[in-house]
Design an enzyme around this catalytic site. Sequence first.
Site, short mmCIF file in Angstrom:
data_model
loop_
_atom_site.label_atom_id
_atom_site.label_comp_id
_atom_site.label_asym_id
_atom_site.label_seq_id
_atom_site.Cartn_x
_atom_site.Cartn_y
_atom_site.Cartn_z
N GLU A 1 2.55 3.70 -4.10
CA GLU A 1 2.51 2.25 -3.97
C GLU A 1 1.11 1.69 -3.72
O GLU A 1 0.95 0.59 -3.18
CB GLU A 1 3.44 1.80 -2.84
CG GLU A 1 4.91 2.10 -3.13
CD GLU A 1 5.82 1.34 -2.20
OE1 GLU A 1 6.42 0.35 -2.63
OE2 GLU A 1 5.92 1.76 -1.01
N HIS B 1 1.07 -1.88 4.45
CA HIS B 1 2.42 -1.86 3.91
C HIS B 1 3.26 -0.95 4.78
O HIS B 1 2.86 0.19 5.07
CB HIS B 1 2.43 -1.34 2.47
CG HIS B 1 3.83 -1.01 2.01
ND1 HIS B 1 4.82 -1.97 1.94
CD2 HIS B 1 4.41 0.16 1.64
CE1 HIS B 1 5.94 -1.39 1.54
NE2 HIS B 1 5.73 -0.10 1.35
N HIS C 1 7.57 -0.05 6.42
CA HIS C 1 9.02 -0.22 6.40
C HIS C 1 9.49 -0.51 7.82
O HIS C 1 10.59 -0.12 8.20
CB HIS C 1 9.69 1.04 5.85
CG HIS C 1 9.08 1.55 4.58
ND1 HIS C 1 9.04 2.88 4.24
CD2 HIS C 1 8.49 0.87 3.56
CE1 HIS C 1 8.44 3.01 3.05
NE2 HIS C 1 8.09 1.81 2.63
N HIS D 1 13.40 -3.05 1.48
CA HIS D 1 12.31 -2.08 1.47
C HIS D 1 11.42 -2.19 2.71
O HIS D 1 11.38 -1.28 3.51
CB HIS D 1 11.54 -2.30 0.16
CG HIS D 1 10.32 -1.44 -0.02
ND1 HIS D 1 9.59 -1.45 -1.19
CD2 HIS D 1 9.70 -0.57 0.79
CE1 HIS D 1 8.59 -0.61 -1.08
NE2 HIS D 1 8.63 -0.06 0.12
MN MN Z 1 7.15 1.34 0.66
#
Ligand code: MN
Length: 245
Positions: free
Chosen positions: A82, A101, A103, A173
């Site tokens: 990603e 980024h 979760h 996500h």
């Molecule tokens: Mn991810």
Amino acid sequence: MTDNASETIAAATRELVDANHILFDQGVVDGFGHVSVRHPVRPAHFLLARSMAPGLVTEKDILEFDANGEAVEAGGPTAYLERYIHSEIFRSRPDVNAVVHSHSPSVVPFSVVTGTRLRAICHMCGFLGSDTPVFEIRDFAGPGSDLLIRDNSLGSALAKSLGDRPAVLMRGHGSTVVASNVRQVVFRAVYTEVGARLQSEAMRLGPVTYLTEEEAAATTATNNGVIDRAYLLWLKTARNRSMVG
Ligand code: MN
């Protein structure tokens, strides 16, 4: 490269390693998630760890990526799938110099419900303002994707959904948070998780009074002046509990 440039890059690398460890220690990332910083000498590029758990990152794991999200050094270690989250946000947001980024779990529920948006519920979360956009990957990758931002075009769609905001949720996500420097993005990533937890708890108790836009702006300005107080505490605790170095 001059000695000065080398030292600047080395310092940015060290700070990015610290950020990886803090985000793990604070529960924002686990085995997954990543943090990047715009390259301090080549601003179209950015620094990001190779594909590995953030809590285990060391300086030798930090790689340079180009504007298209590809590692500058060919044949190197595996990169995060990603990484295009980072490349496309750095491309579209010249004001952004650091991206997280994750979760982080309290945030995910806000990515999957309709009628409720993540927003500033307390002064430490003022930067969230009155709304946080939600990126629906199904609109771009169809009904059968693995939800990952696997290429430039999905990264670009995510960056558009982020717009000029500090955070974007990714349906089913996680989230991506941006800031003007590494310390600020760590602060925002931690308090995005805290804010989501508090908002969920408050909503169970009754109707919620949120910060006004003006309160959100005022608290953000105040908090921007005291980020180091939290950051240096988190750095110390992360180092004390560190599993590397
Ligand atoms: Mn991810």
